[in-house]
Enzyme design. Structure first.
Site, PDB file in Angstrom:
ATOM      1  N   ASP A  34       0.817  -1.210   0.000  1.00 20.58           N
ATOM      2  CA  ASP A  34       0.000   0.000   0.000  1.00 20.58           C
ATOM      3  C   ASP A  34       0.854   1.263   0.000  1.00 20.58           C
ATOM      4  OD1 ASP A  34      -2.260   1.484   2.516  1.00 20.58           O
ATOM      5  OD2 ASP A  34      -1.925   1.932   0.386  1.00 20.58           O
ATOM      6  N   SER A 198      -1.082  16.689 -11.452  1.00 19.31           N
ATOM      7  CA  SER A 198      -1.315  16.510 -12.895  1.00 19.31           C
ATOM      8  C   SER A 198      -1.934  17.807 -13.409  1.00 19.31           C
ATOM      9  CB  SER A 198      -2.280  15.333 -13.130  1.00 19.31           C
ATOM     10  OG  SER A 198      -2.740  15.343 -14.476  1.00 19.31           O
TER      11      SER A 198
HETATM   12  O1  LIG Z   1      -8.736   3.639   2.888  1.00 11.85           O
HETATM   13  C1  LIG Z   1      -8.262   3.581   1.788  1.00 11.85           C
HETATM   14  C2  LIG Z   1      -7.314   2.481   1.390  1.00 11.85           C
HETATM   15  N1  LIG Z   1      -7.137   1.523   2.462  1.00 11.85           N
HETATM   16  C3  LIG Z   1      -5.847   0.852   2.296  1.00 11.85           C
HETATM   17  C4  LIG Z   1      -5.614  -0.145   3.391  1.00 11.85           C
HETATM   18  C5  LIG Z   1      -6.755  -1.136   3.468  1.00 11.85           C
HETATM   19  C6  LIG Z   1      -8.075  -0.417   3.597  1.00 11.85           C
HETATM   20  C7  LIG Z   1      -8.266   0.575   2.498  1.00 11.85           C
HETATM   21  N2  LIG Z   1      -8.491   4.458   0.825  1.00 11.85           N
HETATM   22  C8  LIG Z   1      -9.292   5.569   0.990  1.00 11.85           C
HETATM   23  C9  LIG Z   1      -8.696   6.779   1.209  1.00 11.85           C
HETATM   24  C10 LIG Z   1      -9.474   7.921   1.338  1.00 11.85           C
HETATM   25  C11 LIG Z   1     -10.831   7.808   1.246  1.00 11.85           C
HETATM   26  C12 LIG Z   1     -11.421   6.596   1.025  1.00 11.85           C
HETATM   27  C13 LIG Z   1     -10.655   5.443   0.899  1.00 11.85           C
HETATM   28  O2  LIG Z   1     -12.753   6.759   0.960  1.00 11.85           O
HETATM   29  C14 LIG Z   1     -13.013   8.126   1.121  1.00 11.85           C
HETATM   30  O3  LIG Z   1     -11.774   8.767   1.342  1.00 11.85           O
END
Ligand SMILES: O=C(CN1CCCCC1)Nc1ccc2c(c1)OCO2
Length: 329
Positions: A34, A198
């Site tokens: 990640d 970007s």
């Molecule tokens: O939480 C994550 C990614 N995360 C990585 C580790 C496992 C669980 C999911 N992404 C994310 C980041 C910001 C956000 C969102 C999702 O939804 C709204 O804002």
């Protein structure tokens, strides 16, 4: 030294898992690499059995090379609201032929329901910057940072694919994995992320639109989360697309034709996300209505170039030089 690990997509490419070896004798765990976080945490024997559902667990008492980091604890909450917490061991961690002998392995004592339900995922390996590692009282280094001193080149690359295995490579750039040139952008790591800007985008038939999109390259996020103005412009080109609050995003008929989304990398390089990748998944078992792979980045403070975008590119993460390289493939 170099190392390579296969990135295997789970259903709908919701996440990619890579086999990693931990401890002695080596225990193979399938981890979610990640680039949007900086903790290496694993399901462990310290969890209540009710929070384990098929995952492989790390038992530090069974690893002859594990050393408890006394007094250290960690606790993390992700953008999607999922969370985990626990304590810390120093142990050996390997991805392919690349071994870091003194890596902080964060053993989970509790995980939220989303992780318990994700039966194939044994934990996460963070690849963002050390500044956002959550271990207290002393934050710990990422696998990539610990590997810097032994890597042939100070980089790692992400080559995620649509419904097919790709690779995370450490210490080298596989010139057979991409086409054309790699275009490099400066990284703003002040928030601990691989953040870049970007300068603009285009939607299939439409012209190029100059509008700055400041976002992070995040392998741990499934979708491509963009500014509202860009998302509106995109779905204006999809007949019948609409925002459905109960689903939390834009949906459309699964039979809809989705235009490609092109984003600029610097002033003259472009990455094209095929429309196919933006038909993310059906919203129910009937397969009539589908959920968009492009959604709004509202409330986050920046855009997130998640897997929907990353799987259209070969991406070079270069920490010492604070730059991100993008190439088509
Ligand atoms: O939480 C994550 C990614 N995360 C990585 C580790 C496992 C669980 C999911 N992404 C994310 C980041 C910001 C956000 C969102 C999702 O939804 C709204 O804002």
């Amino acid at each position: 030294v170099t190392g390579s690990g296969v990135a295997s997509p789970q259903q709908y490419d919701v996440e990619y898992l890579t086999p990693i070896s931990v401890g002695t004798p080596p225990l193979v765990l399938n981890l979610n690499l990640d680039t949007g976080s900086s903790d290496l945490w694993v399901f462990s024997s310290e969890l209540p059995p009710s929070e384990i559902n098929g995952q492989t667990v790390y038992d530090p008492t069974k690893s002859t090379s594990a050393k408890k980091l006394e007094g250290a604890t960690w606790e993390i909450e992700y953008g999607d609201g999922s969370s985990s917490e626990g304590d810390v061991y120093i142990d050996s961690v390997a991805i392919g032929d690349l071994t870091v002998t003194a890596q902080a392995v964060q053993a989970a004592k509790n995980v939220s329901a989303e992780f318990t339900a994700d039966t194939h995922d044994d934990g996460l390996l963070g690849l963002a910057f050390n500044t956002i590692n959550t271990v207290q009282p002393t934050r710990q280094k990422t696998f990539y940072d610990n590997a810097q001193s032994i890597l042939d080149a100070p980089v790692f690359t992400a080559d995620l694919k649509d419904d097919a295995p790709g690779h995370y490579n450490f210490g080298y750039i596989d010139s057979s994995a991409y086409t054309g040139n790699i275009s490099y952008l400066p990284v703003d790591s002040s928030q601990g992320f691989w953040m870049f800007t970007s300068p603009g985008y285009a939607i299939s038939k439409g012209g190029y639109k100059i509008t700055e999109m400041k976002g992070i390259a995040d392998t741990g996020t499934t979708l491509l989360l963009l500014p509202t103005s860009v998302v509106l412009a995109y779905y204006k080109q999809v007949d019948g697309a609409r925002y459905e609050g109960t689903q939390g995003g834009y949906i459309f008929a699964c039979s809809a034709t989705l235009p490609d989304f092109v984003f600029a990398v610097g002033n003259n390089a472009r990455i094209t996300v095929p429309g196919k990748y933006i038909n993310y998944a059906p919203t129910d078992s009937s397969g009539t209505t589908c959920f968009g792979g492009i959604q709004k980045d509202i409330g986050i403070g920046f855009s997130i170039f998640g897997d929907v975008a990353l799987k259209a590119a070969f991406v070079v993460f270069d920490g010492p030089n604070q730059q991100l390289g993008w190439a088509a493939k």
